[in-house]
Design a protein around this motif. Structure first.
Motif, PDB file in Angstrom:
ATOM      1  N   CYS A 214      55.540  26.939  58.584  1.00 62.16           N
ATOM      2  CA  CYS A 214      54.494  26.305  58.595  1.00 62.16           C
ATOM      3  C   CYS A 214      54.692  25.278  57.444  1.00 62.16           C
ATOM      4  O   CYS A 214      53.638  24.755  56.434  1.00 62.16           O
ATOM      5  CB  CYS A 214      52.881  27.253  58.795  1.00 62.16           C
ATOM      6  SG  CYS A 214      52.486  28.435  58.011  1.00 62.16           S
ATOM      7  N   VAL A 219      58.753  22.787  58.095  1.00 62.82           N
ATOM      8  CA  VAL A 219      58.992  22.425  59.632  1.00 62.82           C
ATOM      9  C   VAL A 219      58.938  20.789  59.760  1.00 62.82           C
ATOM     10  O   VAL A 219      57.982  20.366  60.901  1.00 62.82           O
ATOM     11  CB  VAL A 219      57.627  23.560  60.631  1.00 62.82           C
ATOM     12  CG1 VAL A 219      58.383  25.158  60.294  1.00 62.82           C
ATOM     13  CG2 VAL A 219      56.446  23.415  59.536  1.00 62.82           C
ATOM     14  N   GLY A 223      55.456  20.845  62.453  1.00 63.24           N
ATOM     15  CA  GLY A 223      55.297  22.050  62.671  1.00 63.24           C
ATOM     16  C   GLY A 223      53.779  23.021  61.902  1.00 63.24           C
ATOM     17  O   GLY A 223      52.961  23.669  62.015  1.00 63.24           O
TER      18      GLY A 223
END
Length: 301
Positions: A214, A219, A223
């Motif tokens: 995260c 991401v 994300g």
């Protein structure tokens, strides 16, 4: 320097339970920073005098749960911290004490241990003052307790939260014991889930760094938002802060560029009705990079 409770009775100025709650409260969408992890970060007073933080979290009260209570401030001398706490609070800055951290010398093995830790926090750092309980910061009082629980079982932290919140019966108006938490970014963080589910935490600083699942640079926005949406939806009664690294931590690439923050990430983050602001790890890195100043000048509201 570590601070600990000695076996002898320590004389000094102690606070009665009638101590009034601080009149200063954190403003909406503020900038929070952790302090106490490196002696080269400067004093607590210096952090508060930057004018960019509206909350400073002292870290960490890192040994508790087995009849021992002390903390680690990474080489900062205890002398003067109490005066600095008063200085910061006098400027309207909220000062919290974070419990836990990355060490392994804390846990709550029983309900009694939760009661004992609450009692120590109340008498050593909050508005209590029972004779014989050492106050490492003298008669200075912090505004509340932050739960930064990374180790051990999750048991009894909900009980600790309820006991700490229960001390608010000694105050009128604004709460004298404010509760916040700083969980890891992947929802749920089982270390603090039971505690958070009490509904007693006014703020949650979610750490979107230190985890490739995260971190924005790993991401990207989608994300981050996948986890952010879970946190904000699950705890609508708490202000949720996005926690960021003020620099690339050792072995990591987690610092989010200012342009990405302003034009990609923050517009989506701020859509949450309970968005609270930005939390930075930590003052040492922020002093090196000036990241907090950039965020403050760029507008985090």
């Amino acid at each position: 320097m570590a601070f600990r409770r000695p076996s002898c009775v320590v004389a000094g100025a102690l606070l009665a339970v009638s101590f009034l709650a601080a009149t200063a409260t954190a403003g909406d969408h503020g900038l929070t920073v952790f302090w106490g992890r490196n002696k080269d970060e400067g004093s607590l007073r210096e952090a508060c005098d930057t004018g960019i933080y509206n909350t400073v979290i002292i870290s960490f009260y890192s040994v508790f749960g087995h009849g021992r209570y002390w903390g680690d401030l990474s080489g900062h001398p205890l002398y003067g911290i109490g005066a600095d706490i008063k200085h910061c609070r006098g400027k309207g800055i909220v000062v919290l004490l974070s419990i836990g951290g990355g060490g392994t010398q804390y846990s709550l093995p029983s309900s009694q241990s939760a009661a004992d830790v609450a009692d120590n926090l109340w008498n050593a750092h909050l508005g209590g003052g029972r004779p014989g309980v050492f106050r490492p910061f003298g008669d200075a009082v912090v505004d509340g307790i932050d739960f930064f629980i990374d180790q051990g079982a999750p048991d009894h932290y909900d009980e600790l939260a309820r006991r700490l919140s229960g001390y608010n019966r000694y105050y009128r108006g604004a709460p004298g014991v404010r509760l916040t938490a700083t969980p890891r970014c992947v929802y749920p963080d089982w270390h603090v889930q039971r505690a958070l589910d009490t509904g007693l935490f006014e703020r949650i600083h979610v750490r979107f760094y230190g985890d490739d699942r995260c971190s924005y640079n790993h991401v990207h926005k989608d994300g981050v938002m996948a986890q952010w949406s879970k946190w904000t939806a699950r705890y609508p009664g708490s202000k949720v802060y996005i926690g960021l690294a003020a620099a690339n931590l050792p072995g990591r690439n987690d610092k989010v560029g200012l342009g990405s923050m302003q034009y990609d990430l923050m517009p989506s983050v701020k859509q949450a009705a309970n968005y609270g602001g930005v939390m930075l790890w930590d003052r040492y890195y922020d002093k090196q990079t000036g990241y907090g100043r950039e965020l403050y000048n760029g507008g985090i509201n």
